[in-house]
Each structure stands twice: as C-alpha cells, then as structure tokens.
Design an enzyme around this catalytic site. Sequence first.
Site, PDB file in Angstrom:
ATOM      1  N   CYS A  39      79.831  -9.127 -58.647  1.00 43.75           N
ATOM      2  CA  CYS A  39      81.097  -9.134 -57.934  1.00 43.75           C
ATOM      3  C   CYS A  39      81.349 -10.533 -57.367  1.00 43.75           C
ATOM      4  O   CYS A  39      80.470 -11.390 -57.409  1.00 43.75           O
ATOM      5  CB  CYS A  39      81.083  -8.105 -56.805  1.00 43.75           C
ATOM      6  SG  CYS A  39      79.690  -8.296 -55.695  1.00 43.75           S
ATOM      7  N   CYS A  46      78.910 -11.798 -54.771  1.00 44.12           N
ATOM      8  CA  CYS A  46      77.577 -12.097 -55.290  1.00 44.12           C
ATOM      9  C   CYS A  46      77.533 -13.503 -55.869  1.00 44.12           C
ATOM     10  O   CYS A  46      76.567 -14.241 -55.692  1.00 44.12           O
ATOM     11  CB  CYS A  46      77.196 -11.087 -56.370  1.00 44.12           C
ATOM     12  SG  CYS A  46      77.512  -9.383 -55.906  1.00 44.12           S
TER      13      CYS A  46
END
Lengths: 338, 77
Positions: free
Chosen positions: B10, B13
């Site tokens: 994501c 991240c």
Amino acid sequence: MKSYKWLLPIILLGLWILIYFNLQLVTNWLIDDIFKLTQGKHITDALRFFIFEVPKVLLLLVLIIFVVGIIRSFFTPERTRKALEGRSLFTGNIMASMLGIVTPFCSCSAIPLFLGFVESGIPLGVTFSFLIAAPMINEVAVILLFGMFGWKVAAIYIGTGLVIAISAGWVIGRLKLEKHVESWVYEIKADHAEGEEEKIRLTDRIQAGYTAVKEIVGKVWIYIIIGIAVGAAAHGYVPESFMANLMGKSTWYSVPLSVLIGVPLYSNAAGIIPIVSVLIEKGVPLGTALAFMMAVIGLSLPEMIILRKVLKMRLLLTFVGVVTIGIIIVGYIFNTIY
Amino acid sequence: MEIKILGPGCAKCKTLDKLTHEVVEKNGIKATIIKVEDIMEIIKYGVMSTPALVIDEKVVLKGRVPSADELKQLLTK
C-alpha cells in the site's frame, strides 16, 4: 516547551470558533459589499452558497478529523481483537460493528486484519461485522453529510450503517460458512507475544490528531471543493425532472438499480459526496442516495479481489449478497419514511 | 542489524520503505533492509495493521509511518 504544546490546540480552537461562527457575516459582506452582486440572481445565490459552504465544511472536517485522530490512538486493531475474543455471536456483532467505526482501518490492511481475527478464534460473522462497518461508516462521509445535509442525515447514516453491519455479520455467522474460508487460513500460527505495547503520551496523541488532519484533509479537500462547486452550480440549472424521473420515488426499482450501479464502483468517501449532493438536489429521494453512497464506499471490486485470497467464491458472493440486500432494504425503509 | 518492512504494497508501506532507506543511509547505520510483501510472512509476526517495522525479528512499530526523527531513534537504540 511543554506548556507550549498544550497551548497550541487551545489557541487553534479559539480561532476555529471565531471563524466558524462569523462565516455567514463574512460571506454576506463579500457578496453584497465587496462584489456588489445583485441579490436574488442565480449566480449570486450560487456564489454565496459556495463561499459559505467551502470554509464551513473544511473547518468541520479539520476539527472532527483532529478529534477522531486522537480517539483512534486509543483503539489499535490488537486491542479491538482482544475485546472481541470470546464474545457470543450477537453481542460480538454489535461490538465489532461499533469498534469498526473507531479502529483505524485501511482497505489494504483488510487481509492481515481478517487473518488476525480468524486466527485468534473470533467467529466469522463477528469478523464480517467489523469488515463491513469499518469502511462503510467513514468519518469523512459522516462529517460531509453533517455539513451539507444536517445532523439528522448524518445520524441516519451511522445508524443504518451499524444495523447493516450487525445484521449482515449475524446472518453470515448463522449460515456457518467457516469451511468456505480458504483452508490455509486455519493453518496459520501467528506470534501472539504482545511485546511491550508502545507507550503513548498525551502529546503523542495530540500529534496523532495533527497527523490525521494532514493525511486525510490533505487528500480529500479537493473533492470537497469540487463537490460544493457542483452543488452550487447545479442549483437550479439542471432540469429538475430528469434525475427525479430516473431515480425518483415513484420508480420502484430506483433503490436496487442505484445499489447495483454502486457496488462495483469504488470511490473514497469524499469523492462520492459531490455526486450524492447533486442527486439529492435533483430530487432523488434520500434513501436512494444514501443507499447508492453506502454501496460505493462499503463494497468495491478492488476489496473483493483482495478478499478472494482468503475467501472461497461462495463465501465472497454471500458476503456481497447479504450486504447488498441490507443496503437495499435500508434504502426502501428511508424512502418510505421520508 | 536486520530491518524488515512488512507491507503488502500500500502507499504507506512504500513511504516507510523509502524513509527507512533514507534514515539508514543518512546516519550511516549498518543494516540490511528487506521488504516483506508476502501476507503469510506478515501474519506470522502477529501484525494486523500495515506497514510494520521489524528490527532483528522484533516488531517495533505497526500501522503507521513514523517521523524521520522517531525512526532514527528506533534504529539507533
């Protein structure tokens, strides 16, 4: 230095109150005294609406997101999981739905969260209540509904969202579909050593509030301005009967139709508000508009694809089906009441 | 020191991955950085919200991206 950190939010709150409660005054002063626009004209009304609503909704957003950011620092997924462990089905569904609202959640964490819940023995139905409530009852959606349509609509949205999450989770729990979770899910052994929980001081929580504002408001402000601009422009310009005929109260299929359109669509809560505001403005009944909104932000194709990794097709379809039916029922109920 | 960034990919991240690389380089910390994207691996650490930061197999942070200063403190502790 310590007292300074305390002082800043208080000063900001004072400023906030000062601006918020003088917006109408400033707007009128701008429109009538500075631009000297003719009263009663469409463009004047539209402009007045826009100049007033944009700062109003943005101010609400900043304040509430700040508070929500602080509240959320108390609710980690780990704590939520602990609270749900060993709950019976119905109580568990209610708690999971409510915790779904306050626990920080992003759809990219749906899988680790699902696995973490199931792995620690939380019933499938309870897990689903959480997974339904968390994206659907979204703080941005609630604030925008409150800012643009008033507290009643916002409260209705939260209430019906909860009812759907609780009952859909309960139904899924009763259907006993555990065997339709991919079998590898049950083989996972996760590390349950809690480790030391991060020590969080009050200043960290206030910081969490600032971070939330920066992240969320930084992402959605543009949708809000567009939404209000569209709302202002559409005011009186589009033939009223067009949308109303298509999605109006008299057409029985308007609710299922708008939900079916909404399910595969995905938008964040802020992006959908402009559309909803136009729909309501154009005479689409509240229930239909809210049902459409719930379908768009509560269920989405990308999320289904992610969840397919852990759910077999039958369970995935049951999940989508049950939630869809729930949203449709809620839509009908509201169209009948209003 | 072995640093692992847990996250299925994501946006946050990626931010944490980038930030960690920056902080490690800037402060001359001797470390290998591994990005773990496999969900099974991530779950084994008992992590339910991504991104998470693991230092020498110990989860030190989860669910958020820290500031550069905080990250530096975590890495130099």
